[in-house]
Design an enzyme around this catalytic site. Structure first.
Site, PDB file in Angstrom:
ATOM      1  N   GLU A  20       0.875  -1.172   0.000  1.00  0.00           N
ATOM      2  CA  GLU A  20       0.000   0.000   0.000  1.00  0.00           C
ATOM      3  C   GLU A  20       0.915   1.225   0.000  1.00  0.00           C
ATOM      4  O   GLU A  20       1.810   1.317   0.853  1.00  0.00           O
ATOM      5  CB  GLU A  20      -0.879   0.001   1.265  1.00  0.00           C
ATOM      6  CG  GLU A  20      -1.819   1.189   1.259  1.00  0.00           C
ATOM      7  CD  GLU A  20      -2.740   1.264   2.476  1.00  0.00           C
ATOM      8  OE1 GLU A  20      -2.672   0.386   3.348  1.00  0.00           O
ATOM      9  OE2 GLU A  20      -3.511   2.239   2.526  1.00  0.00           O
ATOM     10  N   ARG A  65       4.948 -12.692   9.648  1.00  0.00           N
ATOM     11  CA  ARG A  65       5.575 -11.386   9.603  1.00  0.00           C
ATOM     12  C   ARG A  65       6.957 -11.481  10.241  1.00  0.00           C
ATOM     13  O   ARG A  65       7.160 -12.246  11.190  1.00  0.00           O
ATOM     14  CB  ARG A  65       4.699 -10.485  10.484  1.00  0.00           C
ATOM     15  CG  ARG A  65       4.717  -9.041  10.225  1.00  0.00           C
ATOM     16  CD  ARG A  65       3.552  -8.399  10.963  1.00  0.00           C
ATOM     17  NE  ARG A  65       2.500  -8.088  10.013  1.00  0.00           N
ATOM     18  CZ  ARG A  65       2.513  -6.993   9.262  1.00  0.00           C
ATOM     19  NH1 ARG A  65       3.453  -6.096   9.371  1.00  0.00           N
ATOM     20  NH2 ARG A  65       1.557  -6.777   8.394  1.00  0.00           N
ATOM     21  N   LYS A  79       4.570   0.854   9.037  1.00  0.00           N
ATOM     22  CA  LYS A  79       4.634   2.157   8.360  1.00  0.00           C
ATOM     23  C   LYS A  79       3.990   3.249   9.203  1.00  0.00           C
ATOM     24  O   LYS A  79       4.464   4.378   9.230  1.00  0.00           O
ATOM     25  CB  LYS A  79       3.920   2.070   7.003  1.00  0.00           C
ATOM     26  CG  LYS A  79       4.789   1.459   5.926  1.00  0.00           C
ATOM     27  CD  LYS A  79       4.042   1.409   4.613  1.00  0.00           C
ATOM     28  CE  LYS A  79       3.456   0.057   4.370  1.00  0.00           C
ATOM     29  NZ  LYS A  79       2.380  -0.050   3.452  1.00  0.00           N
TER      30      LYS A  79
HETATM   31  P1  ATP Z   1       2.675  -1.872   7.701  1.00  0.00           P
HETATM   32  O1  ATP Z   1       1.948  -2.330   8.928  1.00  0.00           O
HETATM   33  O2  ATP Z   1       4.089  -1.575   7.932  1.00  0.00           O
HETATM   34  O3  ATP Z   1       1.953  -0.788   6.959  1.00  0.00           O
HETATM   35  P2  ATP Z   1       1.491  -3.620   5.872  1.00  0.00           P
HETATM   36  O4  ATP Z   1       1.408  -5.100   5.942  1.00  0.00           O
HETATM   37  O5  ATP Z   1       0.263  -2.846   6.110  1.00  0.00           O
HETATM   38  O6  ATP Z   1       2.664  -3.155   6.777  1.00  0.00           O
HETATM   39  P3  ATP Z   1       1.634  -3.429   3.049  1.00  0.00           P
HETATM   40  O7  ATP Z   1       2.131  -2.327   2.213  1.00  0.00           O
HETATM   41  O8  ATP Z   1       0.199  -3.756   3.008  1.00  0.00           O
HETATM   42  O9  ATP Z   1       2.110  -3.144   4.511  1.00  0.00           O
HETATM   43  O10 ATP Z   1       2.488  -4.748   2.799  1.00  0.00           O
HETATM   44  C1  ATP Z   1       2.875  -5.261   1.551  1.00  0.00           C
HETATM   45  C2  ATP Z   1       3.245  -6.702   1.749  1.00  0.00           C
HETATM   46  O11 ATP Z   1       4.335  -6.815   2.655  1.00  0.00           O
HETATM   47  C3  ATP Z   1       2.112  -7.492   2.347  1.00  0.00           C
HETATM   48  O12 ATP Z   1       2.007  -8.721   1.664  1.00  0.00           O
HETATM   49  C4  ATP Z   1       2.504  -7.681   3.772  1.00  0.00           C
HETATM   50  O13 ATP Z   1       1.928  -8.822   4.296  1.00  0.00           O
HETATM   51  C5  ATP Z   1       4.034  -7.727   3.684  1.00  0.00           C
HETATM   52  N1  ATP Z   1       4.661  -7.311   4.942  1.00  0.00           N
HETATM   53  C6  ATP Z   1       4.477  -6.158   5.608  1.00  0.00           C
HETATM   54  N2  ATP Z   1       5.160  -6.132   6.756  1.00  0.00           N
HETATM   55  C7  ATP Z   1       5.850  -7.299   6.813  1.00  0.00           C
HETATM   56  C8  ATP Z   1       6.751  -7.884   7.748  1.00  0.00           C
HETATM   57  N3  ATP Z   1       7.077  -7.246   8.866  1.00  0.00           N
HETATM   58  N4  ATP Z   1       7.241  -9.106   7.476  1.00  0.00           N
HETATM   59  C9  ATP Z   1       6.904  -9.760   6.351  1.00  0.00           C
HETATM   60  N5  ATP Z   1       6.076  -9.261   5.428  1.00  0.00           N
HETATM   61  C10 ATP Z   1       5.539  -8.053   5.641  1.00  0.00           C
HETATM   62 MG    MG Z   2      -1.181  -1.827   5.652  1.00  0.00          MG
END
Ligand code: ATP
Ligand code: MG
Length: 559
Positions: free
Chosen positions: A35, A262, A272
């Site tokens: 995102e 994760r 983020k």
């Molecule tokens: P954040 O909470 O930091 O915003 P998010 O999961 O909302 O993380 P996205 O941009 O939706 O962020 O994530 C893109 C991809 O990266 C998704 O498939 C998510 O599951 C993966 N991802 C995000 N954080 C991690 C992590 N700490 N370890 C492994 N994969 C991750």
């Molecule tokens: Mg997110």
């Protein structure tokens, strides 16, 4: 271990099983779906390495899909940064896709669901809708609008789309099961009105799809075979499948969602939202501050793409969440830079040495090996003269026998140069040492082959010639948080655990070759650690960031 020899991880086993069950290899397709609401962090690197790693193993395309369905948080700046970071890591996506490109298709499908009696417009407030959700043990309450006539839902949905209703006045919900054991199946919201321009679709749309409605359908439209997400989406899988059931055409490939754990890193936060708070509150200078666990922060800190990819590969793909100690990441960058970074000499906390028997005005350019780990790195010349800088802590007037550095009456070798002996020192009125007088042995030049040059002395010091020294600002970074899990405490905000000493700036003296370095060039300061030229550096005002010290000083603290 070569990649082919590494044992398969559980996601690869899933793919292998699918291939055995009849999937064709050319049907395999993956995606990385960020995102664009912030910069990528080290946790994302795991997901990137997983998806692109599968692409490499199975020679399958991997799409970069921006999950841009929430205009209140998303920006073009983030899209650009995400692309830059993935490219820098060395991965190539097959297609650049945007969930927003599917808004019309998603809308058309939603209309179809309403017509099929599978979705309805609810005109209750979000608070009321939440209250009616029930609990995991009690069924929810059906909305009074659940059975409103299809024509009415269609008309209201049209109004929502045309911007004729206010935010929160109506939402579109899937009509599934208010008694489902899975709370996400209790008539989840599919669309809401958001009065905010979108970074790509501008003001074309007034309604925006929710994650669950957008994600699986995007996978389906792109014909992604395996949609991999983190474990918190496990309960969403049922909904992912329900939506696909409504539109799936069995001549097409049906994507499947699978979940992995994760990855969390110690002494930092990988979210983020939390990283955005550090930026907004000015705790760091920006998303690429070298203390940030973002890809761009790590890059500016001096991390290499290989060090991050090796880190991600070494921690592997797991089924259970765990926290990786940041020292493991640091280990990987040391390993990589040990092979790649040219060695130079710089003194971080200088004190002057005068070699009293070295002729005044004389200078010599001495040959120095750039990297003993890499013969092809060659040699350079470093200037030597009567006045030199050494580290303050490398000299003591008196010290015990274990102090193998410079002390009065004892000899040390100057790296790539001569053996010197301390004779006396000068102090200021407060007792600080301001100058050390030494003598040198002219026969002891390193590599000269003389008997004196082969004499064994215990210590070897790095040094910089005073008249040739290039002044440099050196930014010494430390961990941003003082505890391993700053966001693991339910009672306290993660901001309470900030390390007040995460940045220390010193004025150093470096050998003249640093003038040729450019932004992003990595070097090893001999005996000190790995450093990189910062983006704010210029030939007139050289700035280094410390990537990591040569040894793990935190591990030592624990001993
Ligand atoms: P954040 O909470 O930091 O915003 P998010 O999961 O909302 O993380 P996205 O941009 O939706 O962020 O994530 C893109 C991809 O990266 C998704 O498939 C998510 O599951 C993966 N991802 C995000 N954080 C991690 C992590 N700490 N370890 C492994 N994969 C991750
Ligand atoms: Mg997110």
């Amino acid at each position: 271990m070569a990649k082919e020899e590494a044992p398969l991880h559980f996601i690869e086993h899933i793919v292998e099983d699918d291939l055995k069950a009849g999937y064709k290899q050319e049907e395999l397709k993956f995606r990385f779906p960020p995102e664009p609401n912030g910069y990528l962090h080290i946790g994302h690197a795991s997901s990137i390495c997983l998806n692109f790693g599968l692409g490499e193993r199975y020679k399958a395309p991997v799409n970069l899909r921006f999950d841009d369905t929430n205009p209140t948080k998303e920006e073009q700046e983030f899209v650009d940064a995400i692309k830059r970071d993935i490219e820098w890591l060395g991965f190539e996506w097959a297609e650049e896709c945007y969930a927003s490109d599917y808004f019309q298709q998603l809308y058309d499908w939603a209309v179809q669901l309403i017509k099929d009696g599978k979705a309805y417009v609810d005109s209750q407030t979000s608070i009321l809708i939440a209250e009616q959700k029930g609990t995991p043990n009690e069924p929810g309450i059906e909305s009074p609008f659940r059975n409103r006539p299809v024509e009415e839902s269609l008309a209201l949905f049209e109004k929502m789309k045309n911007g004729e209703v206010k935010e929160g006045e109506h939402v579109l919900r899937a009509k599934i099961d208010m008694a489902s054991g899975n709370m996400l199946m209790r008539d989840p919201v599919m669309y809401r009105v958001v009065n905010k321009a979108h970074h790509r679709t501008g003001s074309n749309w007034k309604i925006y799809p929710m994650y669950d409605w957008a994600h699986g359908q995007s996978d389906y439209l792109e014909q992604v075979s395996h949609s991999l997400c983190t474990l918190e989406f496990l309960p969403h899988r049922e909904l992912y499948d329900w939506f696909l059931d409504q539109l799936y055409d069995d001549k097409k490939l049906r994507p499947k969602q699978r979940e992995f754990a994760r990855r969390n890193l110690s002494h930092t936060v990988v979210s983020k939202r939390k990283l955005a708070k550090l930026v907004e509150e000015g705790v760091v200078t920006g998303w690429d501050d070298p203390r940030m666990p973002t890809i761009s922060g790590l890059r500016r800190r001096g991390y290499t793409p290989d060090s991050i990819r090796n880190f991600a590969d070494s921690i592997g793909v797991g089924k259970r969440e765990n926290m990786i100690d940041v020292s493991h990441l640091e280990f990987n960058v040391r390993e990589d830079l040990n092979k790649k970074a040219p060695r130079i000499m710089a003194v971080l906390d200088p004190v002057k040495v005068v070699i009293t028997n070295y002729p005044e005005g004389k200078e010599e350019w001495l040959e120095a090996e750039n990297n003993q780990e890499d013969e092809s790195a060659g040699y350079r010349e470093v200037p030597f003269s009567r006045e030199l800088y050494i580290e303050k802590e490398d000299f003591r007037e008196e010290a015990n026998r274990k102090f193998f550095r410079l002390k009065i009456g004892k000899e040390v070798r100057l790296k790539n140069a001569y053996i010197i002996k301390a004779e006396s020192c000068t102090k200021d009125s407060e007792g600080n040492i301001t100058e050390i007088q030494c003598t040198y042995d002219p026969e002891s030049k390193s590599g000269s082959g003389t008997e004196a040059s082969q004499r064994k002395v215990k210590g070897t010091l790095h040094w910089v010639s005073v008249p040739h020294a290039v002044p440099a600002e050196v930014r010494l970074y430390d961990r941003l948080f003082t505890v391993p899990a700053p966001d693991g405490d339910k009672e306290k905000d993660f901001m309470e655990f900030l390390n007040p000493n995460s940045l220390q700036i010193v004025r150093a003296a470096a050998e003249p070759s640093v003038k040729d370095l450019k932004e992003g060039d990595n070097v090893q300061f001999q005996r000190l650690g790995y450093f990189v030229i910062d983006k704010e550096s210029s030939p007139e005002a050289v700035i280094f960031n410390r990537t990591v010290p040569l040894r793990d000083s935190w591990a030592k603290l624990k001993d």
